[in-house]
Design an enzyme around this catalytic site. Sequence first.
Site, PDB file in Angstrom:
ATOM      1  N   HIS A 230      -0.128   4.275  -0.490  1.00 55.88           N
ATOM      2  CA  HIS A 230      -0.710   5.713   0.231  1.00 55.88           C
ATOM      3  C   HIS A 230      -0.583   5.240   1.702  1.00 55.88           C
ATOM      4  CE1 HIS A 230      -4.427   3.555   1.355  1.00 55.88           C
ATOM      5  NE2 HIS A 230      -4.660   4.566   2.232  1.00 55.88           N
TER       6      HIS A 230
ATOM      7  N   CYS B 186       0.935  -1.207  -0.203  1.00 55.16           N
ATOM      8  CA  CYS B 186       0.109  -0.142   0.097  1.00 55.16           C
ATOM      9  C   CYS B 186       0.691   1.142  -0.024  1.00 55.16           C
ATOM     10  CB  CYS B 186      -0.912  -0.083   1.182  1.00 55.16           C
ATOM     11  SG  CYS B 186      -1.926   1.518   1.594  1.00 55.16           S
TER      12      CYS B 186
ATOM     13  N   ASP C 296      -9.815   3.707  -4.331  1.00 55.66           N
ATOM     14  CA  ASP C 296      -8.897   4.471  -4.142  1.00 55.66           C
ATOM     15  C   ASP C 296      -9.117   5.770  -4.536  1.00 55.66           C
ATOM     16  OD1 ASP C 296      -6.441   5.388  -3.225  1.00 55.66           O
ATOM     17  OD2 ASP C 296      -5.335   3.547  -3.597  1.00 55.66           O
TER      18      ASP C 296
ATOM     19  N   SER D   3       0.881   1.823  -4.711  1.00 57.70           N
ATOM     20  CA  SER D   3       1.583   0.521  -5.488  1.00 57.70           C
ATOM     21  C   SER D   3       0.935   0.502  -6.897  1.00 57.70           C
ATOM     22  CB  SER D   3       1.085  -0.536  -4.435  1.00 57.70           C
ATOM     23  OG  SER D   3      -0.433  -0.603  -4.461  1.00 57.70           O
TER      24      SER D   3
END
Length: 347
Positions: A97, A95, A263, A269
């Site tokens: 973020h 991940c 998202d 990613s």
Amino acid sequence: MTRTRPIETIDWHTGGEPFRIVEDSPEAVTGHGLTVAERRVVATASEETQWLRALLCREPRGHADMYGGFLVPPDDDGAHLGVLFWHNDGFSTACGHGTIALGSWAVASGRVPAPADGTTDVVIDVPSGRVTASVRTAEGQVQDATFTNVPAYVHAHGVEVPTSRGKVTVDIADGGAMYAVLPAESVGLRVRPRDVTELIAVGREIRDALNAAGAAEHPLDPRRSGIYGTILTEETGPTEERADGSRLVRQRNITVFADGQVDRSPCGSGTSARVAVLASTGQLRPGDELRHESVVGSVFHARITEQTSAHGIPAVVTAVTGTAHAVGTCRFTVDPRDALLPGFVLR
């Protein structure tokens, strides 16, 4: 299963995408002698850990698109911390973020000492490997963070997938997790808020069809097999040739992952996976920059820092820069008489 003691979280967001940090993680995943990749396997099988994930992710304490992580011990002393990323459908392998948010929080909270002005590397063990958030500070405030990922590579080019909107062709790339990448226009849509419901539906279709066909088997680690998300892209402007010979590539994307989650950030990613695809076709070279915009207008800036290989496949190491901000702290309580525990999800 009911955990009755209060649960405290620290909530941040990166480019609009939530990241709920849990320091008091379940005992099942904090014991000694396991790697973070192994802790993810334990978390998936642990009733206690899954219950707490569901409690914090689902309504009324969360929502269908909530995201967070349980802090766990790193693999060794070479990292500052370890983390298990979670979402509405389980635990992810990577991940970006979340890494940006964790690095920013670690510096802002003083967990990792940093100068008032400068850059501090926060090293984090995640299920896909060891990553770094290089956190830039100025006058004692976090300005941004650059996420350096594990090597990203193209798993397959030109894979045909049947959908309700007709047959489409996707590239499959690994940016710490496997993604299917395709232009939004190939399914007759745009990357914009008004099309989100339809983008979710087709993103799910593509993921499910590819996983049913076994199209994303990891070459070495079966725990990382399978399509995690679908990235639908569009151009936001012409490629700009800069005076130094480098290029600026402008794109927008929406990443549909897990069980139809969207998202809000440009996806860290997923941006790495997108860079791998662009590098493989010569559209992005070392020295070039990808300006990657999300469906809500937030931006990541990505570049190639190294050309390498992964599992004998040409790969790139990517650096993705974004900003994260604190949202608040929460102290959740649990009433064991609550018939809706651990929560529910509605869209």
